[in-house]
Design a protein around this motif. Structure first.
Motif, mmCIF file in Angstrom:
data_model
loop_
_atom_site.group_PDB
_atom_site.id
_atom_site.type_symbol
_atom_site.label_atom_id
_atom_site.label_comp_id
_atom_site.label_asym_id
_atom_site.label_seq_id
_atom_site.Cartn_x
_atom_site.Cartn_y
_atom_site.Cartn_z
ATOM 1 N N GLN A 79 0.821 -1.217 0.000
ATOM 2 C CA GLN A 79 0.000 0.000 0.000
ATOM 3 C C GLN A 79 0.854 1.265 0.000
ATOM 4 O O GLN A 79 0.369 2.348 -0.330
ATOM 5 N N GLU A 80 2.129 1.133 0.341
ATOM 6 C CA GLU A 80 3.020 2.295 0.392
ATOM 7 C C GLU A 80 3.743 2.497 -0.936
ATOM 8 O O GLU A 80 3.786 1.598 -1.773
ATOM 9 N N PRO A 81 4.349 3.665 -1.131
ATOM 10 C CA PRO A 81 5.125 3.890 -2.351
ATOM 11 C C PRO A 81 6.444 3.115 -2.324
ATOM 12 O O PRO A 81 6.838 2.556 -1.298
ATOM 13 N N GLU A 82 7.118 3.129 -3.443
ATOM 14 C CA GLU A 82 8.349 2.353 -3.600
ATOM 15 C C GLU A 82 9.425 2.755 -2.592
ATOM 16 O O GLU A 82 10.293 1.951 -2.243
ATOM 17 N N SER A 83 9.366 3.979 -2.109
ATOM 18 C CA SER A 83 10.375 4.454 -1.153
ATOM 19 C C SER A 83 10.417 3.622 0.111
ATOM 20 O O SER A 83 11.422 3.635 0.833
ATOM 21 N N ASN A 84 9.349 2.876 0.404
ATOM 22 C CA ASN A 84 9.278 2.100 1.639
ATOM 23 C C ASN A 84 9.617 0.627 1.454
ATOM 24 O O ASN A 84 9.421 -0.166 2.384
ATOM 25 N N LEU A 85 10.126 0.241 0.298
ATOM 26 C CA LEU A 85 10.485 -1.151 0.082
ATOM 27 C C LEU A 85 11.503 -1.585 1.141
ATOM 28 O O LEU A 85 12.501 -0.909 1.383
ATOM 29 N N GLY A 86 11.239 -2.704 1.754
ATOM 30 C CA GLY A 86 12.070 -3.171 2.869
ATOM 31 C C GLY A 86 11.393 -3.019 4.205
ATOM 32 O O GLY A 86 11.795 -3.646 5.185
ATOM 33 N N GLY A 87 10.363 -2.160 4.266
ATOM 34 C CA GLY A 87 9.541 -2.036 5.464
ATOM 35 C C GLY A 87 10.314 -1.678 6.718
ATOM 36 O O GLY A 87 11.293 -0.920 6.692
ATOM 37 N N GLN A 88 9.844 -2.231 7.838
ATOM 38 C CA GLN A 88 10.447 -1.922 9.134
ATOM 39 C C GLN A 88 11.906 -2.344 9.216
ATOM 40 O O GLN A 88 12.702 -1.736 9.939
ATOM 41 N N TRP A 158 24.433 -18.986 5.190
ATOM 42 C CA TRP A 158 23.508 -18.571 4.133
ATOM 43 C C TRP A 158 23.582 -17.066 3.913
ATOM 44 O O TRP A 158 23.740 -16.593 2.788
ATOM 45 N N LEU A 159 23.496 -16.295 4.997
ATOM 46 C CA LEU A 159 23.534 -14.841 4.882
ATOM 47 C C LEU A 159 24.912 -14.347 4.454
ATOM 48 O O LEU A 159 25.036 -13.424 3.638
ATOM 49 N N HIS A 160 25.953 -14.962 5.010
ATOM 50 C CA HIS A 160 27.311 -14.559 4.639
ATOM 51 C C HIS A 160 27.551 -14.796 3.149
ATOM 52 O O HIS A 160 28.208 -13.989 2.470
ATOM 53 N N GLY A 161 26.973 -15.866 2.628
ATOM 54 C CA GLY A 161 27.090 -16.138 1.205
ATOM 55 C C GLY A 161 26.398 -15.103 0.344
ATOM 56 O O GLY A 161 26.717 -14.960 -0.842
ATOM 57 N N LEU A 162 25.465 -14.367 0.941
ATOM 58 C CA LEU A 162 24.776 -13.283 0.239
ATOM 59 C C LEU A 162 25.476 -11.936 0.435
ATOM 60 O O LEU A 162 24.980 -10.902 -0.016
ATOM 61 N N GLY A 163 26.599 -11.956 1.146
ATOM 62 C CA GLY A 163 27.374 -10.736 1.327
ATOM 63 C C GLY A 163 27.152 -10.012 2.634
ATOM 64 O O GLY A 163 27.689 -8.920 2.831
ATOM 65 N N VAL A 164 26.378 -10.589 3.543
ATOM 66 C CA VAL A 164 26.107 -9.937 4.826
ATOM 67 C C VAL A 164 27.270 -10.197 5.779
ATOM 68 O O VAL A 164 27.788 -11.317 5.855
ATOM 69 N N GLN A 165 27.669 -9.158 6.513
ATOM 70 C CA GLN A 165 28.756 -9.267 7.489
ATOM 71 C C GLN A 165 28.299 -8.663 8.811
ATOM 72 O O GLN A 165 27.300 -7.938 8.869
ATOM 73 N N GLU A 202 19.278 -5.459 1.824
ATOM 74 C CA GLU A 202 19.910 -5.245 0.511
ATOM 75 C C GLU A 202 19.998 -6.484 -0.378
ATOM 76 O O GLU A 202 19.596 -6.426 -1.561
ATOM 77 N N PRO A 203 20.520 -7.625 0.089
ATOM 78 C CA PRO A 203 20.674 -8.740 -0.854
ATOM 79 C C PRO A 203 19.350 -9.254 -1.409
ATOM 80 O O PRO A 203 19.284 -9.695 -2.566
ATOM 81 N N PHE A 204 18.292 -9.173 -0.602
ATOM 82 C CA PHE A 204 16.992 -9.666 -1.063
ATOM 83 C C PHE A 204 16.313 -8.648 -1.985
ATOM 84 O O PHE A 204 15.657 -9.020 -2.963
ATOM 85 N N GLU A 205 16.500 -7.376 -1.691
ATOM 86 C CA GLU A 205 15.979 -6.359 -2.598
ATOM 87 C C GLU A 205 16.661 -6.457 -3.958
ATOM 88 O O GLU A 205 16.010 -6.339 -5.005
ATOM 89 N N LYS A 206 17.969 -6.701 -3.956
ATOM 90 C CA LYS A 206 18.688 -6.841 -5.217
ATOM 91 C C LYS A 206 18.156 -8.021 -6.029
ATOM 92 O O LYS A 206 17.965 -7.922 -7.240
ATOM 93 N N LYS A 207 17.916 -9.139 -5.337
ATOM 94 C CA LYS A 207 17.382 -10.311 -6.030
ATOM 95 C C LYS A 207 16.013 -10.010 -6.649
ATOM 96 O O LYS A 207 15.735 -10.393 -7.795
#
Length: 601
Positions: A79-88, A158-165, A202-207
């Protein structure tokens, strides 16, 4: 322990450690086995996609990414605009709960799956039909087992493989109520993501954005779902209102002006719409008697769109809501001097040294110590008949021990600025200093009489008695003279200083509150801050939403906070912290994979 991972390990003859590493795959297999049979019913209308995901927060992004990776076409509605992608999740501190991680071992922390499970059970206190398939806690406990396996197994890799540190110093949140098998983390497990919440998103938004470019995902922002379409007992789509376009910045309120209507069809709908934290009326309506009278005044820890609408909408379609009275609201809320959303509150993540008093100046007893037992302290505060409490502390403590929730309040971690991060060693972090200087909840004074006068002026009720407050602070200060003490809070300070992570970054050296060299004195009025609902839509391990009889509703899944982070309440009564983002990741992944399997041709 009812644990399908352990059974699989026994059958395969592999080690416990390897079983935990494979836990995600085992869980996915079990989920698909449970989902055997007709996956969805035809709606009689042509489908607009293979799946519809309602909500563009972290759980929604993860579910969408899984569906797209499996080749499904997905409509992602918000329901929100694109600026809010990712939510809380974007606004979060980025804390994640791991068990026996590389960061823990680096800090000399000895953690095990067994210890973590003991802590989880002690915190959760599951007591509502754990062994009854129709019980509110039946699936919640199964989700908890699966989640602890995940946290001790593949979650980090799993997360580290997606680039999370992660920042190498592990935090020690929710230290508990004082018993080994009771609430609380026996060891530090709070891993702060390098880049905070945005780096988790970030990694999930990129996907998902990559899948959108390939035509597998279509974004539909400003599409508010008002109903789930039910055909022959199965959910076959959604209908709702198209809201007028908005260029509002992330987190800012948006209009609810309707400019059109829509109906979209798909064999699978996944609800990932979040909780109720911004809907104070709904929070109060579900407030449990065990936590006393709901506060008349609360600050809000989430944007206004976290309104809980989809809970009632999904319930109308047959979904079962369980444990709605279980909540996780913080006791250390500040009124934001520069708010983004209405009633915007910021939480202090405290170290162990500030003295905590009720509105009348009575010191709290164990376990109502900073950083120990959020839920118990919440009940203690509401029992006083007032909506606030006080920290009395020193500049020395504030500079070392105060952290603020929110990615925007931690620019050094969020922006991955090492030099700015290192500056915490020799100066009070700038966001904290700004709150001290500009925030209306802070009182700063050179002497205790001046401090008390400022506290009474701030609230306007003259509840704090100088002589009584002096007596209590001086009594605590006498306990600092020796390396041993009967004061439980002072014991906790010394326990914290024994952990290198706390000694380095989160605990001031033990000192007298009234020591002039540690000043000035600071009093902080603490408000109740709304944040999470721990209950929600009951789901099985596939993320399928269950009806009142415990049967899965064909075509309907849920993930994230709307499902109590899995099963309608994976946390039970209490959170061990670092488990909200993780719950969105885990439940979103499970629902996405199960829905992808259910729509396979």
């Amino acid at each position: 322990m009812e644990n399908s991972t352990e059974n699989a390990a026994s059958l395969a003859g592999i080690s416990r450690r390897r079983a935990l590493t494979a836990a995600g795959g085992v869980l996915a297999g079990a989920a698909l086995a449970q989902a055997a049979g007709p996956a969805f019913a035809a709606s009689g209308a042509s489908s607009d996609a293979d799946a519809i995901v309602v909500g563009g927060g972290l759980a929604g992004l993860v579910a969408t990414a899984e569906l797209a990776a499996a080749g499904r076409k997905v409509l992602l509605l918000d329901q929100e605009p694109e600026s809010n992608l990712g939510g809380q999740a974007f606004w979060s501190f980025g804390g994640l709960f791991f068990v026996d991680s590389e960061e823990q071992r680096l800090m000399g922390i000895k953690d095990t799956h067994e210890l973590a499970w003991q802590d989880w059970l002690g915190a959760a206190g599951f007591d509502r039909g754990v062994l009854d398939p129709g019980g509110q806690d039946y699936w919640a406990r199964k989700w908890a087992e699966a989640y602890v396996d995940f946290a001790a197994g593949e979650k980090r890799s799993w997360l580290h493989g997606l680039g999370v540190q992660w920042f190498p110093i592990v935090g020690w949140a929710e230290r508990g109520g004082g018993l080994a098998d009771g609430h609380g983390n026996s060891v530090p497990r709070f891993h702060v993501t390098w880049g905070t919440g945005p780096a988790v998103v970030e990694p999930f938004e990129k996907k998902v954005r990559a899948a959108a470019k390939d035509g597998r995902v279509t974004f539909k922002f400003r599409h508010r779902v008002d109903d789930l379409v039910v055909t022959g007992g199965a959910v076959t789509g959604v209908s709702g209102s198209i809201l007028e376009p908005s260029d509002a910045a992330r987190g800012k309120p948006t209009s609810r002006t309707v400019v059109g209507h829509f109906e979209l069809n798909a064999p699978v709908v996944i609800v990932t719409s979040g909780g109720i934290g911004a809907n104070h009326d709904l929070v109060r309506r579900n407030w449990p008697d065990r936590l006393g009278t709901p506060p008349k005044f609360m600050v809000t820890g989430v944007p206004a769109y976290v309104d809980g609408r989809m809970l009632a909408i999904t319930e109308k379609a047959g979904g079962r809501i369980v444990n709605p009275d279980r909540m996780w609201h913080y006791t250390e809320g500040l009124r934001n001097y520069d708010p983004i959303w209405p009633g915007h509150g910021i939480r202090i993540l405290p170290g162990p040294s500030s003295m905590w008093f009720d509105a009348k100046g009575n010191r709290f007893a164990t376990p109502d110590i900073p950083g120990y037992d959020t839920l118990h302290t919440l009940g203690t505060i509401t029992a006083t008949g007032y909506d606030y409490s006080w920290f009395v502390t020193t500049q020395k403590i504030m500079a070392k021990e105060f952290a603020l929730s929110g990615s925007e309040q931690n620019p050094d971690l969020t922006n991955k600025d090492i030099l700015q991060l290192l500056s915490r060693i020799w100066q009070t972090p700038e966001p904290i200093q700004r709150f001290r200087d500009k925030g209306e909840d802070f009182v700063v004074a050179s002497t205790l009489p001046q401090l008390v006068a400022g506290m009474n002026k701030l609230t306007g009720d003259n509840l704090i008695d100088l002589a009584d407050l002096t007596r209590q602070i001086e009594a605590r200060d006498r306990e600092i003279a020796n390396p041993y003490t009967k004061d439980v809070q002072v014991m906790g300070i010394r326990n914290a200083l024994a952990y290198p992570g706390d000694a380095l970054s989160r605990t001031a050296s033990a000192h007298r509150i009234l020591d002039p060299s540690a000043g000035p004195l600071i009093a902080v009025r603490l408000n109740i801050l709304t944040r999470k609902t721990l209950g929600g839509l009951q789901t099985d391990l596939s993320g399928r939403v269950l009806d009142g009889s415990g049967n899965p509703i064909t075509g309907l899944y849920a993930a994230g906070e709307v499902s109590g982070f899995g099963g309608g309440g994976v946390h039970g009564y209490r959170s061990l912290e670092g488990t909200f983002l993780g719950g969105c990741l885990f439940s979103g992944r499970a629902a996405g994979r199960a829905a992808a399997a259910a729509t396979a041709t």
